[in-house]
Design a protein around this motif. Structure first.
Motif, PDB file in Angstrom:
ATOM      1  N   THR A   1     -24.371 147.419  73.342  1.00 37.32           N
ATOM      2  CA  THR A   1     -23.128 147.480  73.583  1.00 37.32           C
ATOM      3  C   THR A   1     -22.720 147.060  75.227  1.00 37.32           C
ATOM      4  N   TYR A   2     -21.666 146.634  75.498  1.00 34.21           N
ATOM      5  CA  TYR A   2     -21.515 146.052  76.657  1.00 34.21           C
ATOM      6  C   TYR A   2     -20.958 146.761  77.609  1.00 34.21           C
ATOM      7  N   HIS A   3     -21.742 146.878  79.092  1.00 41.28           N
ATOM      8  CA  HIS A   3     -20.998 147.628  80.220  1.00 41.28           C
ATOM      9  C   HIS A   3     -20.726 147.231  80.848  1.00 41.28           C
ATOM     10  N   THR A   4     -19.722 147.246  81.582  1.00 46.29           N
ATOM     11  CA  THR A   4     -18.880 146.531  82.233  1.00 46.29           C
ATOM     12  C   THR A   4     -18.364 147.247  83.518  1.00 46.29           C
ATOM     13  N   GLU A   5     -18.198 146.974  84.580  1.00 45.51           N
ATOM     14  CA  GLU A   5     -17.637 148.340  85.671  1.00 45.51           C
ATOM     15  C   GLU A   5     -17.179 149.062  85.279  1.00 45.51           C
TER      16      GLU A   5
ATOM     17  N   GLU B   1     -16.885 151.017  78.620  1.00 43.32           N
ATOM     18  CA  GLU B   1     -18.582 150.607  77.981  1.00 43.32           C
ATOM     19  C   GLU B   1     -17.597 149.798  76.368  1.00 43.32           C
ATOM     20  N   ILE B   2     -18.061 149.298  75.707  1.00 36.03           N
ATOM     21  CA  ILE B   2     -17.759 148.310  74.481  1.00 36.03           C
ATOM     22  C   ILE B   2     -18.482 148.334  73.678  1.00 36.03           C
ATOM     23  N   HIS B   3     -17.947 149.194  72.670  1.00 36.48           N
ATOM     24  CA  HIS B   3     -19.206 149.683  72.357  1.00 36.48           C
ATOM     25  C   HIS B   3     -19.001 147.982  70.620  1.00 36.48           C
ATOM     26  N   ALA B   4     -19.740 146.852  70.784  1.00 35.34           N
ATOM     27  CA  ALA B   4     -19.430 145.521  69.750  1.00 35.34           C
ATOM     28  C   ALA B   4     -20.061 145.685  68.139  1.00 35.34           C
ATOM     29  N   ILE B   5     -21.525 145.426  68.587  1.00 32.95           N
ATOM     30  CA  ILE B   5     -22.427 146.441  66.833  1.00 32.95           C
ATOM     31  C   ILE B   5     -22.760 147.654  66.623  1.00 32.95           C
TER      32      ILE B   5
ATOM     33  N   GLY C   1     -15.309 137.733  59.702  1.00 31.93           N
ATOM     34  CA  GLY C   1     -15.092 139.337  59.915  1.00 31.93           C
ATOM     35  C   GLY C   1     -13.454 139.025  61.301  1.00 31.93           C
ATOM     36  N   PRO C   2     -13.036 140.243  60.800  1.00 29.07           N
ATOM     37  CA  PRO C   2     -11.867 140.051  61.543  1.00 29.07           C
ATOM     38  C   PRO C   2     -11.720 139.180  63.629  1.00 29.07           C
ATOM     39  N   SER C   3     -11.021 139.664  64.014  1.00 31.10           N
ATOM     40  CA  SER C   3     -11.293 138.012  65.133  1.00 31.10           C
ATOM     41  C   SER C   3     -11.749 139.876  66.373  1.00 31.10           C
ATOM     42  N   GLY C   4     -12.779 138.821  67.355  1.00 33.21           N
ATOM     43  CA  GLY C   4     -13.177 140.279  67.966  1.00 33.21           C
ATOM     44  C   GLY C   4     -13.539 141.505  67.759  1.00 33.21           C
ATOM     45  N   CYS C   5     -14.615 141.122  66.567  1.00 33.08           N
ATOM     46  CA  CYS C   5     -15.780 142.545  66.020  1.00 33.08           C
ATOM     47  C   CYS C   5     -16.879 142.163  66.670  1.00 33.08           C
ATOM     48  N   GLY C   6     -16.867 141.102  66.419  1.00 31.33           N
ATOM     49  CA  GLY C   6     -18.732 140.519  67.539  1.00 31.33           C
ATOM     50  C   GLY C   6     -19.542 139.981  66.835  1.00 31.33           C
ATOM     51  N   LYS C   7     -18.820 139.135  66.073  1.00 30.04           N
ATOM     52  CA  LYS C   7     -19.807 138.105  65.809  1.00 30.04           C
ATOM     53  C   LYS C   7     -20.288 137.131  66.932  1.00 30.04           C
ATOM     54  N   THR C   8     -19.391 136.278  67.762  1.00 30.72           N
ATOM     55  CA  THR C   8     -20.355 135.640  69.004  1.00 30.72           C
ATOM     56  C   THR C   8     -21.518 136.439  68.990  1.00 30.72           C
ATOM     57  N   SER C   9     -21.279 137.565  69.414  1.00 29.06           N
ATOM     58  CA  SER C   9     -22.247 138.571  70.532  1.00 29.06           C
ATOM     59  C   SER C   9     -23.480 138.718  68.725  1.00 29.06           C
ATOM     60  N   ILE C  10     -23.421 138.933  68.378  1.00 30.46           N
ATOM     61  CA  ILE C  10     -24.459 138.534  66.684  1.00 30.46           C
ATOM     62  C   ILE C  10     -25.454 137.608  67.337  1.00 30.46           C
TER      63      ILE C  10
ATOM     64  N   ASP D   1     -21.286 128.552  66.186  1.00 25.71           N
ATOM     65  CA  ASP D   1     -20.220 129.566  66.126  1.00 25.71           C
ATOM     66  C   ASP D   1     -18.732 128.915  65.697  1.00 25.71           C
ATOM     67  N   GLU D   2     -18.029 129.058  64.679  1.00 27.50           N
ATOM     68  CA  GLU D   2     -16.739 128.032  64.705  1.00 27.50           C
ATOM     69  C   GLU D   2     -16.702 127.131  64.917  1.00 27.50           C
ATOM     70  N   PRO D   3     -17.219 126.244  64.256  1.00 24.22           N
ATOM     71  CA  PRO D   3     -17.771 124.630  64.833  1.00 24.22           C
ATOM     72  C   PRO D   3     -16.072 123.407  64.919  1.00 24.22           C
TER      73      PRO D   3
ATOM     74  N   THR E   1     -17.928 132.067  60.929  1.00 26.36           N
ATOM     75  CA  THR E   1     -16.077 131.324  60.841  1.00 26.36           C
ATOM     76  C   THR E   1     -15.062 132.712  60.380  1.00 26.36           C
ATOM     77  N   HIS E   2     -13.498 131.856  60.959  1.00 24.71           N
ATOM     78  CA  HIS E   2     -12.668 132.394  60.373  1.00 24.71           C
ATOM     79  C   HIS E   2     -11.861 132.079  58.684  1.00 24.71           C
ATOM     80  N   ASP E   3     -13.019 131.130  58.316  1.00 22.23           N
ATOM     81  CA  ASP E   3     -11.787 130.739  57.444  1.00 22.23           C
ATOM     82  C   ASP E   3     -12.659 131.228  55.532  1.00 22.23           C
TER      83      ASP E   3
ATOM     84  N   ARG F   1     -14.203 145.563  61.614  1.00 26.12           N
ATOM     85  CA  ARG F   1     -13.909 145.441  62.820  1.00 26.12           C
ATOM     86  C   ARG F   1     -14.954 146.237  63.778  1.00 26.12           C
ATOM     87  N   ARG F   2     -14.910 145.969  64.936  1.00 25.36           N
ATOM     88  CA  ARG F   2     -15.175 146.288  66.393  1.00 25.36           C
ATOM     89  C   ARG F   2     -15.188 147.546  65.985  1.00 25.36           C
ATOM     90  N   PRO F   3     -16.012 148.583  66.583  1.00 24.92           N
ATOM     91  CA  PRO F   3     -17.545 148.310  66.375  1.00 24.92           C
ATOM     92  C   PRO F   3     -18.453 148.166  65.162  1.00 24.92           C
TER      93      PRO F   3
HETATM   94  N1  LIG Z   1     -19.454 139.842  77.853  1.00 27.26           N
HETATM   95  C1  LIG Z   1     -18.687 140.730  77.850  1.00 27.26           C
HETATM   96  N2  LIG Z   1     -18.880 141.842  78.536  1.00 27.26           N
HETATM   97  C2  LIG Z   1     -17.460 142.403  77.898  1.00 27.26           C
HETATM   98  N3  LIG Z   1     -16.897 142.621  76.495  1.00 27.26           N
HETATM   99  C3  LIG Z   1     -17.223 141.925  76.350  1.00 27.26           C
HETATM  100  C4  LIG Z   1     -18.497 140.846  76.059  1.00 27.26           C
HETATM  101  N4  LIG Z   1     -18.459 139.698  75.558  1.00 27.26           N
HETATM  102  C5  LIG Z   1     -17.718 140.205  74.094  1.00 27.26           C
HETATM  103  N5  LIG Z   1     -17.114 141.368  75.181  1.00 27.26           N
HETATM  104  C6  LIG Z   1     -15.863 142.187  73.618  1.00 27.26           C
HETATM  105  O1  LIG Z   1     -16.858 142.469  72.396  1.00 27.26           O
HETATM  106  C7  LIG Z   1     -16.177 142.615  71.372  1.00 27.26           C
HETATM  107  C8  LIG Z   1     -17.216 141.270  70.351  1.00 27.26           C
HETATM  108  O2  LIG Z   1     -16.909 139.958  70.982  1.00 27.26           O
HETATM  109  P1  LIG Z   1     -16.788 138.867  70.556  1.00 27.26           P
HETATM  110  O3  LIG Z   1     -16.726 137.713  70.899  1.00 27.26           O
HETATM  111  O4  LIG Z   1     -18.676 139.140  69.869  1.00 27.26           O
HETATM  112  O5  LIG Z   1     -16.359 138.914  68.600  1.00 27.26           O
HETATM  113  P2  LIG Z   1     -15.507 137.786  67.790  1.00 27.26           P
HETATM  114  O6  LIG Z   1     -16.354 138.366  66.691  1.00 27.26           O
HETATM  115  O7  LIG Z   1     -16.988 136.746  68.414  1.00 27.26           O
HETATM  116  O8  LIG Z   1     -14.017 137.752  68.360  1.00 27.26           O
HETATM  117  P3  LIG Z   1     -13.032 136.146  68.240  1.00 27.26           P
HETATM  118  O9  LIG Z   1     -13.025 136.290  66.594  1.00 27.26           O
HETATM  119  O10 LIG Z   1     -12.571 135.338  68.943  1.00 27.26           O
HETATM  120  O11 LIG Z   1     -13.943 135.040  67.877  1.00 27.26           O
HETATM  121  C9  LIG Z   1     -14.864 142.140  72.296  1.00 27.26           C
HETATM  122  O12 LIG Z   1     -14.144 143.186  72.024  1.00 27.26           O
HETATM  123  C10 LIG Z   1     -15.243 141.196  73.132  1.00 27.26           C
HETATM  124  O13 LIG Z   1     -13.842 141.427  74.088  1.00 27.26           O
END
Ligand SMILES: Nc1ncnc2c1ncn2[C@@H]1O[C@H](COP(=O)(O)OP(=O)(O)OP(=O)(O)O)[C@@H](O)[C@H]1O
Ligand SMILES: [Mg+2]
Length: 255
Positions: free
Chosen positions: A13-17, A20-24, A41-50, A160-162, A193-195, A211-213
Motif C-alpha cells: 500500500t502506497y501512502h501519499t500525502e 492510500e493506494i492499495h497497489a498489491i 497484467g493490466p496497465s497500472g496494476c502493480g507490475k513495476t511495484s512488484i 521492466d518492459e525492456p 511486458t504488455h505484449d 487489475r489493481r490491487p
Molecule cells: N511512488 C508511488 N506513490 C504512490 N502511488 C504509486 C507510486 N508508484 C506507483 N503508484 C501507484 O501504484 C499503482 C501500481 O503502479 P505500478 O507502476 O506498479 O503499475 P504497473 O503495472 O507497472 O503500471 P504500467 O502498466 O503503467 O507500467 C498505480 O496505481 C500507481 O499509480
C-alpha cells in the motif's frame, strides 16, 4: 531445491500525502533457477511495484521476499534491474557505460572486467566500444544496456518492459538477442511486458495479474520447444492457443 526467488504473501500500500493506494493485494510466487518468467497484467496494476520490491528498493507492506533462501531486506548485487529506456549515459562511451556497475561497486577484480570485454565481443559491440550511445541503433543500445546489467554478474535479472521503446522489427530482433544472451549466460529472468506474444515467445511460464490491487489471476506453463528462438516460436502451432487464452483473461480484467 533449486528455487532462487520466493514471494510469500507480498502486499503493498502506497501512502501519499492525500491518499492510500492499495497497489498489491497478495502475491505469492516461486521462481526456479534458470527459469524465464513473464509477468503480464493490466496497465497500472502493480507490475513495476512488484519488481521494485524484488530489487529491494521498496519494502513490502505485507509478506516477505526470499532470495536464495534468505529473506531479502535490502538491494542485493546478485539481482539486477533493467528498465524500459536503455538509460545509457550519453556522455560515456559504450565500454565506460558497460563498466559502470563495477565502478559503482568499486570492483577492482580484473576478471570481472575481462568478463565485460568478453560480453562486448561476443554480442557484437566490441568495435563500438569507443562510440557514444547516440551513434548506435536502438537495438544495439539495448544490447549494451543488457551487458551493463550483466556486468555486476547478477543471478537474477528483472526486466521492466525492456523493449517497449523500440520499433516492431527491432523489437523482434532484440528479443531474440536478449533471450539468447540470458540463456547462454544461464541467468534467471523475470520479464514484465504488455505484449502477450512477446511473453509467449520468451517465457517458460507466464503469470497473469488482475487489475489493481493486484493478485495472481492465472499461471501458464508454456511448453513450446525451448531450443528454438523466440521469433521461431511464434510460428509454433500452439502459439495461437496461448495467445487466445491469455488475451481473454486480460480482456476480462480490463472491462
Ligand atoms: N511512488 C508511488 N506513490 C504512490 N502511488 C504509486 C507510486 N508508484 C506507483 N503508484 C501507484 O501504484 C499503482 C501500481 O503502479 P505500478 O507502476 O506498479 O503499475 P504497473 O503495472 O507497472 O503500471 P504500467 O502498466 O503503467 O507500467 C498505480 O496505481 C500507481 O499509480
Ligand atoms: Mg510499470
Amino acid at each position: 531445491m533449486n528455487e532462487i526467488l520466493k514471494l510469500d504473501g507480498v502486499g503493498l500500500t502506497y501512502h501519499t500525502e492525500t491518499a492510500e493506494i492499495h497497489a498489491i493485494e497478495d502475491v505469492s510466487l516461486d521462481i526456479a533457477k534458470g527459469e524465464f518468467v513473464a509477468i503480464i497484467g493490466p496497465s497500472g496494476c502493480g507490475k513495476t511495484s512488484i519488481l521494485s520490491i524484488i530489487s529491494g528498493l521498496l519494502k513490502p507492506s505485507r509478506g516477505k521476499v526470499y532470495f536464495n533462501g534468505k529473506e531479502l531486506v535490502k538491494p542485493d548485487n546478485s539481482i539486477a534491474y533493467m528498465l524500459q529506456r536503455d538509460e545509457l549515459f550519453p556522455w560515456r562511451t559504450i565500454e565506460k557505460n558497460a563498466y559502470l556497475p563495477l565502478e559503482i561497486m568499486r570492483v577492482k577484480d580484473a576478471k570481472r572486467k575481462t568478463d565485460v570485454e568478453r560480453l562486448l565481443k561476443k554480442y557484437g559491440l566490441w568495435e563500438f566500444r569507443k562510440s557514444y550511445p547516440e551513434r548506435l541503433s536502438g537495438g544495439m543500445r539495448q544490447r549494451a544496456a543488457l551487458i551493463r546489467t550483466l556486468a555486476s554478474s547478477p543471478e537474477l535479472l528483472l526486466l521492466d518492459e525492456p523493449f517497449s521503446a523500440l520499433d516492431y522489427q527491432t523489437r523482434l530482433e532484440v528479443c531474440d538477442d536478449v533471450y539468447s544472451i540470458i540463456k547462454s549466460e544461464k541467468k534467471t529472468a523475470l520479464l514484465v511486458t504488455h505484449d502477450i506474444s512477446e511473453a509467449i515467445a520468451m517465457a517458460d511460464r507466464i503469470i497473469v495479474l488482475t487489475r489493481r490491487p493486484t493478485k495472481i489471476l492465472n499461471m501458464h506453463l508454456i511448453d513450446t520447444d525451448k531450443s528454438i528462438s523466440p521469433l521461431k516460436r511464434r510460428e509454433s502451432p500452439d502459439f495461437g492457443k496461448w495467445f487466445e487464452r491469455i488475451w481473454r483473461e486480460l480482456n476480462n480484467e480490463n472491462k
